[in-house]
Motif scaffolding. Structure first.
Motif, mmCIF file in Angstrom:
data_model
loop_
_atom_site.group_PDB
_atom_site.id
_atom_site.type_symbol
_atom_site.label_atom_id
_atom_site.label_comp_id
_atom_site.label_asym_id
_atom_site.label_seq_id
_atom_site.Cartn_x
_atom_site.Cartn_y
_atom_site.Cartn_z
ATOM 1 N N ARG A 114 0.829 -1.219 0.000
ATOM 2 C CA ARG A 114 0.000 0.000 0.000
ATOM 3 C C ARG A 114 0.858 1.262 0.000
ATOM 4 N N SER A 147 4.008 -14.702 4.363
ATOM 5 C CA SER A 147 3.621 -13.302 4.556
ATOM 6 C C SER A 147 3.193 -12.644 3.247
ATOM 7 N N TYR A 150 -0.296 -13.723 2.514
ATOM 8 C CA TYR A 150 -1.210 -13.000 3.390
ATOM 9 C C TYR A 150 -1.489 -11.602 2.844
ATOM 10 N N LEU A 151 -0.442 -10.905 2.426
ATOM 11 C CA LEU A 151 -0.617 -9.559 1.865
ATOM 12 C C LEU A 151 -1.458 -9.613 0.591
ATOM 13 N N ARG A 152 -1.237 -10.604 -0.231
ATOM 14 C CA ARG A 152 -2.019 -10.732 -1.469
ATOM 15 C C ARG A 152 -3.500 -10.881 -1.152
ATOM 16 N N GLU A 153 -3.825 -11.632 -0.098
ATOM 17 C CA GLU A 153 -5.229 -11.867 0.256
ATOM 18 C C GLU A 153 -5.867 -10.685 0.948
ATOM 19 N N HIS A 154 -5.086 -9.928 1.751
ATOM 20 C CA HIS A 154 -5.679 -8.912 2.595
ATOM 21 C C HIS A 154 -5.353 -7.468 2.221
ATOM 22 N N ALA A 155 -4.287 -7.238 1.513
ATOM 23 C CA ALA A 155 -3.873 -5.861 1.246
ATOM 24 C C ALA A 155 -4.271 -5.350 -0.132
#
Length: 156
Positions: A114, A147, A150-155
Motif C-alpha cells: 500500500r 507473509s 497474506y498480503l495478497r489476500e488482505h492488502a
C-alpha cells in the motif's frame, strides 16, 4: 490645448541601492564566502543527522552556508546512509533483493505494501529512506514464509 504627460516612473530607494554581488558573496550580508569542509546537519524522517566532511561555501561574518547541487546531494545521501546505519534499516540493495527474490515488479510490491507508485523505486535507488515500520514489514516479507500470500489476500 493641453496635452497630458505621463508621470515619470519613480525610482525607489531600493533600485538606487541595488548592487550586483559576485557569485561567491554571501547573499545575507555581502561578505566574500570561503570554501570549507565541515560537518553539516540535515533532517531525515524528522531527525537531525550530522554528516561529516561536506564541502560548501560559508560566510565568515554571518555564518550563512551555500551548497552547489552536487554538495547538497552529497549531504542528503550521506544523511540517508547514516540514518539507515543508526537505525539498522535495510539498504537499497537489500530492499531490491527482497523484491527480486519474490519475482515482483516495483509496482506489484508497492501495491501489496500500500505504497505510492514511486516510493519503492526511491527506496531502491537510495533517494528516500523507509520508515522503521515499513522496514519491519519488508523484513517480514523477507523472513516469514507465507507473509506475501497474506498480503495478497488482505492488502490488495
Amino acid at each position: 490645448m493641453r496635452t497630458k504627460t505621463r508621470p515619470k516612473p519613480r525610482v525607489t530607494a531600493a533600485r538606487r541601492r541595488a548592487v550586483v554581488l559576485p557569485d561567491d558573496a554571501c547573499p545575507t550580508c555581502g561578505t566574500m564566502m570561503r570554501r570549507t569542509q565541515e560537518a553539516v546537519t540535515s533532517s531525515v524522517n524528522g531527525e537531525e543527522i550530522r554528516v561529516p566532511n561536506i564541502s560548501h561555501l560559508r560566510c565568515p561574518k554571518c555564518g550563512e552556508g551555500l551548497f552547489s547541487l552536487q554538495e547538497a546531494e552529497a549531504l542528503r545521501l550521506g544523511a540517508f546512509d547514516i540514518y539507515r546505519r543508526t537505525h539498522g534499516l535495510l539498504s537499497p540493495d537489500e530492499i531490491r533483493a527482497i523484491r527480486e527474490h519474490h519475482g515482483l515488479t516495483q509496482a506489484e510490491l508497492a501495491q501489496l505494501l500500500r505504497l505510492g507508485a514511486n516510493t519503492l523505486s526511491r527506496w531502491e535507488a537510495g533517494r528516500n529512506v523507509q520508515t522503521a515500520a515499513m522496514d519491519v514489514l519488508l523484513r517480514l516479507v523477507r523472513d516469514l514464509p507465507g507473509s506475501l500470500e497474506y498480503l495478497r489476500e488482505h492488502a490488495a
